[in-house]
Motif scaffolding. Structure first.
Motif, PDB file in Angstrom:
ATOM      1  N   GLN A  46       0.823  -1.207   0.000  1.00 50.14           N
ATOM      2  CA  GLN A  46       0.000   0.000   0.000  1.00 50.14           C
ATOM      3  C   GLN A  46       0.859   1.260   0.000  1.00 50.14           C
ATOM      4  O   GLN A  46       0.602   2.200  -0.744  1.00 50.14           O
ATOM      5  CB  GLN A  46      -0.942   0.014   1.217  1.00 50.14           C
ATOM      6  N   PHE A  49       2.258   2.785  -3.323  1.00 47.17           N
ATOM      7  CA  PHE A  49       1.388   3.601  -4.188  1.00 47.17           C
ATOM      8  C   PHE A  49       1.513   5.078  -3.820  1.00 47.17           C
ATOM      9  O   PHE A  49       1.461   5.943  -4.693  1.00 47.17           O
ATOM     10  CB  PHE A  49      -0.075   3.151  -4.063  1.00 47.17           C
ATOM     11  N   SER A  50       1.685   5.358  -2.520  1.00 48.44           N
ATOM     12  CA  SER A  50       1.769   6.768  -2.080  1.00 48.44           C
ATOM     13  C   SER A  50       3.064   7.430  -2.516  1.00 48.44           C
ATOM     14  O   SER A  50       3.163   8.649  -2.500  1.00 48.44           O
ATOM     15  CB  SER A  50       1.683   6.880  -0.560  1.00 48.44           C
ATOM     16  N   ILE A 315       3.652  -2.732  -7.030  1.00 45.84           N
ATOM     17  CA  ILE A 315       3.679  -1.566  -7.923  1.00 45.84           C
ATOM     18  C   ILE A 315       5.134  -1.171  -8.226  1.00 45.84           C
ATOM     19  O   ILE A 315       5.403  -0.597  -9.290  1.00 45.84           O
ATOM     20  CB  ILE A 315       2.847  -0.374  -7.344  1.00 45.84           C
ATOM     21  N   VAL A 338      -4.054  -2.623  -3.670  1.00 49.68           N
ATOM     22  CA  VAL A 338      -4.909  -1.678  -4.420  1.00 49.68           C
ATOM     23  C   VAL A 338      -6.139  -1.360  -3.559  1.00 49.68           C
ATOM     24  O   VAL A 338      -6.937  -2.253  -3.256  1.00 49.68           O
ATOM     25  CB  VAL A 338      -5.356  -2.294  -5.772  1.00 49.68           C
ATOM     26  N   ASP A 343      -4.907   4.369  -6.968  1.00 51.55           N
ATOM     27  CA  ASP A 343      -3.983   3.212  -7.061  1.00 51.55           C
ATOM     28  C   ASP A 343      -4.201   2.501  -8.401  1.00 51.55           C
ATOM     29  O   ASP A 343      -3.235   2.128  -9.079  1.00 51.55           O
ATOM     30  CB  ASP A 343      -4.232   2.193  -5.932  1.00 51.55           C
ATOM     31  N   LYS A 346      -2.717   4.591 -11.131  1.00 55.92           N
ATOM     32  CA  LYS A 346      -1.241   4.527 -11.162  1.00 55.92           C
ATOM     33  C   LYS A 346      -0.761   3.213 -11.799  1.00 55.92           C
ATOM     34  O   LYS A 346       0.184   3.207 -12.585  1.00 55.92           O
ATOM     35  CB  LYS A 346      -0.677   4.677  -9.739  1.00 55.92           C
TER      36      LYS A 346
END
Ligand SMILES: Cc1cc2nc3c(=O)[nH]c(=O)nc-3n(C[C@H](O)[C@H](O)[C@H](O)COP(=O)(O)O)c2cc1C
Ligand SMILES: CC(C)CC(=O)C(=O)O
Length: 412
Positions: A46, A49-50, A315, A338, A343, A346
């Motif tokens: 998670q 993604f940021s 990712i 996701v 997300d 991306k």
């Protein structure tokens, strides 16, 4: 306030997760939410993604956004699909049937786990009970996730069954020669409740039966006890610790083939006409091997952080996989972490054809069965729709690498 009173009216996948946390039994909740060992990869799926930022384009007419796409040539309503997760009846009694029906309503792809608590036949039949609405584009699509058993006859038998009832691809999971060590399951002595079974193996003709599964557990426990007795330990606590290692992990040891190699992928290829997706690829080297062997799809996955802890977030692994198979005839998908429309955006911007959701579907199931899964899918689809509009993309093919950058520093 009781735990159940803490439920939220869900308006995001995070809310659904929160509700599952306050309503589910600890045994099932821990099995679903855990990653392996220190759960570094689980968190990173998670967090990664940021670390990616968006580069939106402005002043485009975004009054109409179209999320439709295709998976191996089949039209679906959006690139948001359902990853295989074992034992869905732990979340809600309707289990896999509810998920199949929600997938049909959403006109998306569901991958059914080999280790479902509903048979492959009953699951797809439940999805087909939903009348196809011809007003909106897309069709329901069902793929089957295959664990390759030591017993190749049993494996082939399962393939024939899913071919017969209309699954459209085999997704071979390649990251589980042994089960990753999920500490909470070890502590909880995780077990499937007695009224649930690994339904695909219940059939009287099946070579792998519930009896084989239970025999293995029993055998592992007896061995553990014998060992303790031999060592003169005899302490109940220690017996428990050894027993705890032995249910799912023992089943995997007894049934799943750790010798699995590329030649077995070629073997599956040789016995079926179904397209093959390899699930669990994380490196360029393996992506090239998969493309060379002629699979139709690669699912970049670290099993939701449940297998080898410390591997890259999916990712972050995606770009090297895509680069390795550029120009080859193979679709690349992603799962892991996701949770938001951005997300999905991306992952697509980096080149994934679609994304698959694991835990959020289980949280939806736990929240409200079929309606809960529909809610999870529609919340995320709405978020994708909005992210596309705000970024200036009207259709999926508009989402390209130019819409993302790594880190928050300006591009120089
Ligand atoms: C409870 C649970 C059970 C799973 N069971 C399977 C399975 O039977 N087969 C498989 O290939 N992957 C399985 N997975 C992995 C998922 O297919 C997927 O890779 C992962 O959940 C994606 O990450 P996410 O949960 O962050 O969306 C399971 C994951 C969870 C959380
Ligand atoms: C191997 C099974 C227990 C299912 C699975 O893949 C998982 O729990 O992650």
């Amino acid at each position: 306030m009781s735990r159940k009173d803490q439920q939220l009216v869900p308006i995001s996948l995070t809310d659904l997760e929160h509700n599952a946390h306050v309503t589910m039994s600890i045994n099932a909740l821990d099995y679903y939410r855990s990653g392996a060992n220190e759960m570094q990869t689980l968190r990173d799926n998670q967090d990664a993604f940021s670390r990616i930022r968006l580069r939106p384009r402005i002043l485009r007419d975004v009054s109409k956004v179209d999320t439709t796409t295709t998976l191996l040539g089949h039209p679906v309503s959006s690139p948001i699909c359902i990853a295989p997760t074992a034992m869905q009846r732990l979340a809600n009694d309707a289990g896999e049937k509810a998920t199949a029906r929600a997938a049909a309503k959403a006109k998306t792809c569901m991958i059914l786990s080999s280790w479902s608590t509903t048979t492959a036949e009953d699951t797809i039949a439940a999805g087909r009970e939903i009348p196809v609405d011809t007003e909106t584009p897309g069709l329901p699509l069902y793929w089957f996730q295959l664990y390759v058993y030591k017993d190749r006859v049993a494996t082939e038998q399962l393939i024939r069954r899913v071919e017969k009832v209309g699954y459209k691809a085999l997704v071979i999971t390649v990251d589980t020669p042994f089960l990753g060590r999920r500490l909470a399951d070890v502590r909880n002595v995780f077990k499937l409740p007695p009224h649930m079974t690994m339904a695909n193996f219940e059939n009287k003709d099946s070579k792998v039966t519930m009896a084989t599964i239970l025999d293995q557990e029993e055998a592992a426990m007896e061995a553990a006890e014998a060992l303790l007795e031999k060592n003169g330990a005899g302490k109940k606590k220690e017996t428990r610790v050894i027993r705890q290692e032995s249910s799912l992990a023992a089943y995997v040891v007894s049934q799943i083939d750790p010798t699995l190699s590329w030649k077995d992928i070629a073997w599956v290829r040789s016995i079926t006409k179904l397209p093959i997706v390899v699930k669990g690829v994380l490196t360029a080297e393996d992506a090239i091997m998969a493309a060379n062997i002629g699979v139709e799809g690669i699912l970049v996955s670290n099993h939701g952080g449940r297998q080898l802890d410390g591997v890259l977030a999916t990712i972050d692994a995606l770009p090297e996989v895509l680069e390795a198979v550029r120009g080859r005839n193979v679709e690349v998908y992603l799962d892991g972490g996701v949770r938001k429309g951005t997300d999905v955006f991306k992952a697509l911007a980096l080149g994934a054809k679609a994304v698959f959701l694991g835990r959020p579907i289980l949280w939806g199931l736990a929240h409200d069965g079929e309606e809960g899964v529909s809610l999870a899918l529609s919340l995320l689809k709405q978020e994708l729709d909005l992210a596309m509009a705000l970024a200036g993309c009207c259709k999926i093919s508009d989402i390209t690498r130019d819409y993302v950058q790594y880190g928050h520093a300006a591009r120089l």
